[in-house]
Design an enzyme around this catalytic site. Sequence first.
Site, mmCIF file in Angstrom:
data_model
loop_
_atom_site.group_PDB
_atom_site.id
_atom_site.type_symbol
_atom_site.label_atom_id
_atom_site.label_comp_id
_atom_site.label_asym_id
_atom_site.label_seq_id
_atom_site.Cartn_x
_atom_site.Cartn_y
_atom_site.Cartn_z
ATOM 1 N N SER A 122 1.970 4.887 -3.095
ATOM 2 C CA SER A 122 0.755 4.585 -3.841
ATOM 3 C C SER A 122 1.047 4.029 -5.229
ATOM 4 C CB SER A 122 -0.101 5.855 -3.967
ATOM 5 O OG SER A 122 0.656 6.905 -4.533
ATOM 6 N N HIS B 289 -0.318 0.420 1.873
ATOM 7 C CA HIS B 289 -0.910 1.608 1.262
ATOM 8 C C HIS B 289 -2.250 1.932 1.915
ATOM 9 C CE1 HIS B 289 -2.755 3.533 -2.605
ATOM 10 N NE2 HIS B 289 -2.375 4.456 -1.743
ATOM 11 N N GLU C 190 -4.208 -1.441 1.240
ATOM 12 C CA GLU C 190 -3.706 -2.234 0.112
ATOM 13 C C GLU C 190 -2.300 -2.709 0.483
ATOM 14 O OE1 GLU C 190 -3.685 -1.749 -4.736
ATOM 15 O OE2 GLU C 190 -3.050 -0.029 -3.524
ATOM 16 N N ASN D 34 -4.500 2.334 -7.802
ATOM 17 C CA ASN D 34 -4.184 3.427 -8.724
ATOM 18 C C ASN D 34 -4.051 2.984 -10.171
ATOM 19 O OD1 ASN D 34 -4.216 5.814 -7.126
ATOM 20 N ND2 ASN D 34 -2.452 5.010 -6.043
#
Length: 297
Positions: free
Chosen positions: A119, A140, A152, A190
């Site tokens: 992540s 991800h 992702e 993130n």
Amino acid sequence: MIQRVAVIGAGTMGNGIAHVFAQHSFTVNLIDVHAIQLDKAVATITKNMERQIVKGIITEKQKQQAISNIHTFSNVEQGAQDAQLVIEAATENTELKLRIFGQLDEVAPKDCILASNTSSISITSIAAATKRPEKVIGMHFMNPVPVMKLVEIINGYATDAAVSNTIVELSKQLDKVPCVVNDYPGFIANKILMPMINEAIYSLYEGIAGVKEIDTIMKLGMAHPMGPLQLADFIGLDVCLSILQVLQQGFGNPKYAPCPLLVNMVTAGKLGVKSGEGFYTYIPGSKDLVVSERFKK
């Protein structure tokens, strides 16, 4: 055309990824060094598929077929030896991931694509642990994997365009929505999410508002399905801390510095859902959202 997939790590993310691939008729080798974890993963996948049956998403026959597509291994060499794609879903630890990819480079077929579910950790750094950086990519998934639509996809510095295109098309086969981004700390998900969660923790730490108030404002005022503090508990406070540290180190910017309250909670073992307590207290079998005694006014 990819048909044989290996997944390394049988935890929450690993079993979710295995679930989705098996449900879409891929042969899945689920790999974990702990046999008990593999047994738990298969039990979790079975339980989650039974929930899908109740909701009318799949049939009993489809469940049985999907479970039969999953094979468990406690040895990476055996589990990855015939894979066309390996997805690493181990703990968010740089040294561990580099070690795994170095091993995968030795045992996986030379044309096998190596993907990480990281992540936040640099795909370029992970790829540098192999002799096939052009075949290394980030994939991800979001938690819970069977429910969340987003994947992702992160291109490392050397990722081949054909590999990226293959993973995009593969994600669509899983009924997911792929979004391709470049390799910088935190990627997009993130890089945006963690500062928000960190700011929510700072707001609690500074006494601006309580746990319930912070989450309610973000849910009702910003149409978020889950408040940032509850989401942090769901992700795992240790994972949030790790990602913020990656962001802070990668960008050298103090705005990513984790809140001291977050650091203390992780040190104290209050990690959220997985430990039974974070900003909320979690009672097995209960869906009630109860603020932790530590934060009750």
